[in-house]
Design a protein around this motif. Structure first.
Motif, PDB file in Angstrom:
ATOM      1  N   HIS A   1       8.514  11.399   0.225  1.00  0.00           N
ATOM      2  CA  HIS A   1       8.277  12.168  -0.994  1.00  0.00           C
ATOM      3  C   HIS A   1       6.779  12.162  -1.322  1.00  0.00           C
ATOM      4  N   LEU A   2       6.275  13.284  -1.789  1.00  0.00           N
ATOM      5  CA  LEU A   2       4.864  13.390  -2.160  1.00  0.00           C
ATOM      6  C   LEU A   2       4.620  13.117  -3.638  1.00  0.00           C
ATOM      7  N   THR A   3       5.653  13.127  -4.446  1.00  0.00           N
ATOM      8  CA  THR A   3       5.450  13.132  -5.901  1.00  0.00           C
ATOM      9  C   THR A   3       6.051  11.922  -6.615  1.00  0.00           C
ATOM     10  N   ARG A   4       6.279  10.849  -5.916  1.00  0.00           N
ATOM     11  CA  ARG A   4       6.851   9.667  -6.569  1.00  0.00           C
ATOM     12  C   ARG A   4       5.797   8.902  -7.369  1.00  0.00           C
ATOM     13  N   GLU A   5       6.230   8.327  -8.481  1.00  0.00           N
ATOM     14  CA  GLU A   5       5.355   7.517  -9.331  1.00  0.00           C
ATOM     15  C   GLU A   5       5.528   6.050  -8.954  1.00  0.00           C
TER      16      GLU A   5
ATOM     17  N   VAL B   1       0.882  -1.165   0.000  1.00  0.00           N
ATOM     18  CA  VAL B   1       0.000   0.000   0.000  1.00  0.00           C
ATOM     19  C   VAL B   1       0.916   1.210   0.000  1.00  0.00           C
ATOM     20  N   GLU B   2       0.792   2.080  -0.986  1.00  0.00           N
ATOM     21  CA  GLU B   2       1.690   3.225  -1.092  1.00  0.00           C
ATOM     22  C   GLU B   2       0.919   4.464  -1.548  1.00  0.00           C
ATOM     23  N   HIS B   3       1.302   5.624  -1.025  1.00  0.00           N
ATOM     24  CA  HIS B   3       0.733   6.853  -1.569  1.00  0.00           C
ATOM     25  C   HIS B   3       1.594   7.311  -2.732  1.00  0.00           C
ATOM     26  N   VAL B   4       0.934   7.910  -3.731  1.00  0.00           N
ATOM     27  CA  VAL B   4       1.618   8.286  -4.970  1.00  0.00           C
ATOM     28  C   VAL B   4       1.220   9.704  -5.362  1.00  0.00           C
ATOM     29  N   ALA B   5       1.869  10.213  -6.380  1.00  0.00           N
ATOM     30  CA  ALA B   5       1.581  11.562  -6.853  1.00  0.00           C
ATOM     31  C   ALA B   5       0.198  11.627  -7.484  1.00  0.00           C
ATOM     32  N   ALA B   6      -0.464  12.748  -7.309  1.00  0.00           N
ATOM     33  CA  ALA B   6      -1.747  12.980  -7.954  1.00  0.00           C
ATOM     34  C   ALA B   6      -1.543  13.219  -9.451  1.00  0.00           C
ATOM     35  N   LYS B   7      -2.616  13.264 -10.193  1.00  0.00           N
ATOM     36  CA  LYS B   7      -2.525  13.480 -11.633  1.00  0.00           C
ATOM     37  C   LYS B   7      -2.014  14.884 -11.938  1.00  0.00           C
TER      38      LYS B   7
ATOM     39  N   VAL C   1      -4.207  19.178  -6.233  1.00  0.00           N
ATOM     40  CA  VAL C   1      -3.455  18.348  -5.295  1.00  0.00           C
ATOM     41  C   VAL C   1      -2.014  18.179  -5.770  1.00  0.00           C
ATOM     42  N   LYS C   2      -1.833  17.920  -7.060  1.00  0.00           N
ATOM     43  CA  LYS C   2      -0.476  17.744  -7.594  1.00  0.00           C
ATOM     44  C   LYS C   2       0.318  19.035  -7.472  1.00  0.00           C
ATOM     45  N   PHE C   3      -0.325  20.188  -7.679  1.00  0.00           N
ATOM     46  CA  PHE C   3       0.365  21.464  -7.542  1.00  0.00           C
ATOM     47  C   PHE C   3       0.917  21.622  -6.131  1.00  0.00           C
ATOM     48  N   TRP C   4       0.080  21.389  -5.120  1.00  0.00           N
ATOM     49  CA  TRP C   4       0.522  21.557  -3.745  1.00  0.00           C
ATOM     50  C   TRP C   4       1.525  20.480  -3.334  1.00  0.00           C
ATOM     51  N   GLN C   5       1.386  19.272  -3.889  1.00  0.00           N
ATOM     52  CA  GLN C   5       2.389  18.245  -3.628  1.00  0.00           C
ATOM     53  C   GLN C   5       3.766  18.688  -4.120  1.00  0.00           C
ATOM     54  N   SER C   6       3.811  19.274  -5.296  1.00  0.00           N
ATOM     55  CA  SER C   6       5.083  19.728  -5.858  1.00  0.00           C
ATOM     56  C   SER C   6       5.677  20.859  -5.032  1.00  0.00           C
ATOM     57  N   VAL C   7       4.834  21.755  -4.556  1.00  0.00           N
ATOM     58  CA  VAL C   7       5.299  22.882  -3.764  1.00  0.00           C
ATOM     59  C   VAL C   7       5.841  22.423  -2.408  1.00  0.00           C
ATOM     60  N   LEU C   8       5.129  21.492  -1.781  1.00  0.00           N
ATOM     61  CA  LEU C   8       5.448  21.101  -0.406  1.00  0.00           C
ATOM     62  C   LEU C   8       6.365  19.889  -0.300  1.00  0.00           C
ATOM     63  N   ASP C   9       6.717  19.297  -1.420  1.00  0.00           N
ATOM     64  CA  ASP C   9       7.534  18.076  -1.388  1.00  0.00           C
ATOM     65  C   ASP C   9       8.859  18.260  -0.639  1.00  0.00           C
ATOM     66  N   PRO C  10       9.611  19.335  -0.872  1.00  0.00           N
ATOM     67  CA  PRO C  10      10.872  19.496  -0.122  1.00  0.00           C
ATOM     68  C   PRO C  10      10.654  19.597   1.390  1.00  0.00           C
ATOM     69  N   ILE C  11       9.593  20.274   1.796  1.00  0.00           N
ATOM     70  CA  ILE C  11       9.306  20.394   3.231  1.00  0.00           C
ATOM     71  C   ILE C  11       8.911  19.039   3.799  1.00  0.00           C
ATOM     72  N   GLN C  12       8.105  18.295   3.035  1.00  0.00           N
ATOM     73  CA  GLN C  12       7.671  16.972   3.479  1.00  0.00           C
ATOM     74  C   GLN C  12       8.862  16.054   3.712  1.00  0.00           C
ATOM     75  N   GLN C  13       9.840  16.113   2.823  1.00  0.00           N
ATOM     76  CA  GLN C  13      11.019  15.261   2.982  1.00  0.00           C
ATOM     77  C   GLN C  13      11.777  15.590   4.264  1.00  0.00           C
ATOM     78  N   THR C  14      11.774  16.879   4.630  1.00  0.00           N
ATOM     79  CA  THR C  14      12.502  17.307   5.819  1.00  0.00           C
ATOM     80  C   THR C  14      11.794  16.914   7.106  1.00  0.00           C
ATOM     81  N   VAL C  15      10.477  17.128   7.164  1.00  0.00           N
ATOM     82  CA  VAL C  15       9.749  16.912   8.418  1.00  0.00           C
ATOM     83  C   VAL C  15       9.236  15.487   8.577  1.00  0.00           C
ATOM     84  N   ALA C  16       9.208  14.718   7.487  1.00  0.00           N
ATOM     85  CA  ALA C  16       8.635  13.370   7.542  1.00  0.00           C
ATOM     86  C   ALA C  16       9.668  12.303   7.206  1.00  0.00           C
TER      87      ALA C  16
END
Length: 291
Positions: free
Chosen positions: A251-255, A221-227, A232-247
């Motif tokens: 990554h929010l945008t992996r395929e 079970v894995e979360h993946v990038a939105a279309k 959702v994909k726009f905000w994933q791309s914006v917040l991905d660097p922060i997500q990597q740091t705090v979590a």
């Protein structure tokens, strides 16, 4: 509440063909559709430990070092104890709503392990939220891999709560890119919300295939990038660097769905679902791959 999922139908069996056997997984309410979507104890029985916990012998990558502890330090450099403990405690206490919503989908795929797998490896076991789905089998032996040693006590507690004797559970501090188990040594590999945070997805999937016995199952079970083009994909791309740091590297945008599809499994079923409790950690892919 599910906001989006695959087309619905009533109790449709999913047949997964492997080179050595055929498994049938019954999915209630929903049939997963093939996904091309894009997108983070004690002692074992001595004989079992001796046969499974061998020095890493890479069979799929000439660059993988024989010393899995070297890879652990390279991929997951030591963090301060307070950070590792804090992250483990947060994961143990903050995932209840997520686990409640994903439970139906996990029950569907984990049910395939009952009676079919006696030796199970879970990569990224974390605090052990999946143990309750398959630990009730009295013959099962579980190896839990995680780079954060502080997860061990929580995973032990989850094993006890699930009815899994600690003599049948072994926590291994390691990373998915270098699993300290011998080739073709386990009947099944489990991984949920882990490929988002590994350093090398392709290497991890090759390790999954290496340790699986022929015909063995990879449950995921894995979360993946939105279309592309979605908010959702726009905000994933914006917040991905922060997500990597705090979590812890998530990554929010992996395929990830595409990565699993291209990993060379002999049989594969992928479902997709959008979870209301997962915010930007959406959508999800889930399913079973056969070696």
């Amino acid at each position: 509440m599910i906001l989006h999922s695959s087309p619905l139908s009533s109790s449709i069996p999913i047949k997964i063909m492997c080179s050595s056997h055929k498994n049938e997984l019954k999915i209630a309410r929903e049939r997963p559709t093939l996904c091309s979507c894009g997108c983070g104890r004690r002692h074992f029985i001595e004989a079992a430990t001796a046969s499974a916990l061998l020095p890493l012998k890479p069979s799929t990558s000439s660059e993988l070092p024989s010393d899995y502890m070297y890879m652990l330090k390279r991929v997951h450099p030591p963090r301060p104890d307070w950070y590792e403990e804090f992250y483990a405690s947060v994961m143990n206490s903050s995932m209840d709503s997520y686990e409640a919503e994903i439970a139906g989908y996990k029950s569907q795929i984990f049910g395939n392990l009952r009676g079919n797998a006696e030796k199970v490896l879970e990569i990224g076991i974390g605090t052990g939220p999946n143990l309750k789905y398959y630990a009730s089998d009295p013959n099962i032996q579980v190896f839990g891999v995680d780079p954060n040693k502080k997860m061990e006590k929580y995973a032990q507690a989850a094993a006890v709560a699930a009815g899994l004797p600690l003599t049948n559970f072994k926590f291994l501090q390691a990373v998915g890119e270098a699993i300290p188990m011998s080739d073709e040594s386990v009947d099944a590999v489990v991984g949920t919300l882990v490929l988002c945070s590994v350093k090398d997805v392709a290497m991890t999937l090759q390790e999954v295939k290496r340790v699986l016995k022929p015909g063995g199952n990879y449950i995921f079970v894995e979360h993946v990038a939105a279309k592309d083009g979605t908010l959702v994909k726009f905000w994933q791309s914006v917040l991905d660097p922060i997500q990597q740091t705090v979590a812890d590297g998530c990554h929010l945008t992996r395929e990830t769905g595409k990565d699993i599809s291209e990993a060379g499994f002999s049989g594969l079923e992928l479902g997709n679902v959008f979870l209301s409790n997962a915010s930007l950690i959406n959508p999800h892919v889930y399913g079973i791959a056969c070696k």
